[in-house]
Design a protein around this motif. Structure first.
Motif, PDB file in Angstrom:
ATOM      1  N   SER B   2       0.841  -1.185   0.000  1.00 30.07           N
ATOM      2  CA  SER B   2       0.000   0.000   0.000  1.00 30.07           C
ATOM      3  C   SER B   2       0.882   1.242   0.000  1.00 30.07           C
ATOM      4  N   THR B   3       0.310   2.324  -0.445  1.00 32.04           N
ATOM      5  CA  THR B   3       1.046   3.587  -0.443  1.00 32.04           C
ATOM      6  C   THR B   3       1.331   3.993   0.997  1.00 32.04           C
ATOM      7  N   LEU B   4       2.503   4.521   1.221  1.00 35.18           N
ATOM      8  CA  LEU B   4       2.859   4.957   2.569  1.00 35.18           C
ATOM      9  C   LEU B   4       3.179   6.444   2.560  1.00 35.18           C
ATOM     10  N   CYS B  42      -1.809   0.838   6.650  1.00 34.03           N
ATOM     11  CA  CYS B  42      -1.731   2.269   6.964  1.00 34.03           C
ATOM     12  C   CYS B  42      -3.050   2.899   6.525  1.00 34.03           C
ATOM     13  N   GLY B  43      -3.784   3.451   7.491  1.00 32.86           N
ATOM     14  CA  GLY B  43      -5.115   3.992   7.184  1.00 32.86           C
ATOM     15  C   GLY B  43      -5.088   5.444   6.736  1.00 32.86           C
TER      16      GLY B  43
END
Ligand code: SF4
Ligand code: SF4
Lengths: 223, 68
Positions: B2-4, B42-43
C-alpha cells in the motif's frame, strides 16, 4: 521511571529556576501514563492540576454539539496543558486525549504550585510567557475560524489542483493546503470533513475525490 | 503493497513522536532517524504528519475529479 529534576527543569514554567528550588517542588509532582486514545481531561471537568507532557503527544480539542472536533493544539514533550482551568478557577475549557501509544504526563495540583509561584518570580514570569503564547495561538485560531472562509478556500484549492485520473494526479498534503489557504493545518482537516459532509467530495484514504464539481464550485464561491 | 507516507530522512531529528502515534507499524526508529517499513494497513490517518514538527513526514492526498 519516576520524574526527575531534569524532567521538570526543561518545562517552560521552570526554565531558569534554580535546581535547589525545583527539588522542593519535585515531590509534589505526580506522574500518569495513558494509552493511545485515552482521555486525560474532558471538557467541562473541574480538573485543577497543571499538566505537562513527559513523553508522547497529547491532542487538545473542543467538540461541538454535533460532535465535530476542532483541534486546538498538538502538545509535545515539555509543553503544558490545562493552564486555563488552573489559573482561572474554572472548569477545563477543552478536552485532552493521548495520541501516542504510551503517553506520560506530569501533573501538579494548583494548591501546590501557587505557593511556589508566589515565592518564585522567575517561575511566575515564565507562566506569563507561556499563557501569552497560548493566547496568541488561540487568537490566530479565532481569526482562522471566524474571519476567513476557510472551507471556500480549501474548495477552491481542490478545484485548482484536481486532474482527471488519466492525466496523473496532483498531490497535496494538509500542511500545503493550509499554507495555500493561509490558515492552520488544524483548520484544514476540519474543512475537508465539512466539504465531505456536503457531498461535494469524498475522502478515500490518500485520495480526495471530487464527486460533485458544480457543488464544489458553489462552495468555493466561483459560481 | 500500500502507499505509505513520504519520509525525508534529512529532516528527521529522531524525536520518535510519529512512532508513538502510528497504529500500523509503518514507522520504525532505526538509529537516530525513522525509517518506513512496508505494511498493508496504513489507514492514512495523517497523525504522523500532524505530530512531526520538522516536516520530515508527509501524507499527500491525490486530488482527482470523477466528473466530466
Ligand atoms: S516525528 Fe518527524 S522528526 Fe520526529 S522521528 Fe518522526 S519523522 Fe523524525
Ligand atoms: S498515516 Fe497514520 S497509520 Fe499511516 S503511517 Fe502515518 S500514523 Fe501510521
Amino acid at each position: 521511571m519516576s520524574i526527575t529534576i531534569e524532567n521538570i527543569s526543561i518545562l517552560g514554567y521552570f526554565k531558569g529556576v534554580g535546581a535547589d528550588r525545583l527539588s522542593s517542588l519535585l515531590p509534589l509532582f505526580g506522574q500518569r501514563s495513558f494509552s493511545k486514545g485515552q482521555t486525560i481531561i474532558s471538557e467541562g471537568e473541574s480538573e485543577q492540576s497543571l499538566y505537562f507532557v513527559g513523553a508522547g503527544v497529547v491532542k487538545i480539542f473542543k467538540t461541538s454539539a454535533e460532535g465535530k472536533e476542532q483541534i486546538i493544539k498538538i502538545t509535545r514533550p515539555g509543553e503544558s496543558f490545562n493552564d486555563i482551568a488552573v489559573f482561572s478557577n474554572g472548569p477545563s475549557p477543552y478536552s485532552a486525549q493521548a495520541l501516542g501509544t504510551t503517553t506520560v504526563v506530569y501533573l501538579i495540583h494548583k494548591n501546590d504550585l501557587m505557593p511556589f509561584m508566589e515565592k518564585d518570580w522567575k517561575a511566575a514570569q515564565n507562566a506569563l510567557h507561556v499563557l501569552a503564547d497560548q493566547s496568541r495561538l488561540l487568537l490566530n485560531l479565532i481569526e482562522d475560524l471566524s474571519f476567513k472562509n476557510v472551507m471556500a478556500r480549501v474548495a477552491k484549492i481542490l478545484l485548482e489542483n484536481s486532474l482527471h485520473g488519466a492525466e496523473g494526479f496532483q498531490k497535496l498534503t494538509q500542511y500545503e493546503m493550509a499554507a495555500m489557504a493561509g490558515t492552520a493545518r488544524e483548520v484544514v482537516g476540519r474543512s475537508l470533513k465539512s466539504l465531505e459532509d456536503t457531498g461535494a467530495v469524498r475522502l478515500e484514504r490518500h485520495q480526495i475525490v471530487i464527486v460533485n464539481k458544480d457543488l464544489l464550485n458553489q462552495l468555493a464561491g466561483l459560481n | 503493497m500500500s502507499t505509505l507516507p513520504v519520509l525525508d530522512p534529512t529532516k528527521c531529528d529522531g524525536c520518535g513522536l510519529c512512532v508513538t502515534v502510528c497504529r500500523c507499524g509503518a514507522l520504525v526508529m532505526t538509529g537516530a532517524t525513522v525509517t518506513l517499513v512496508q505494511v498493508d494497513d496504513c489507514g492514512w490517518c495523517c497523525d504522523c504528519e500532524l505530530v512531526c514538527e520538522t516536516g520530515a513526514l508527509q501524507c499527500p492526498f491525490e486530488i482527482i475529479t470523477i466528473e466530466d
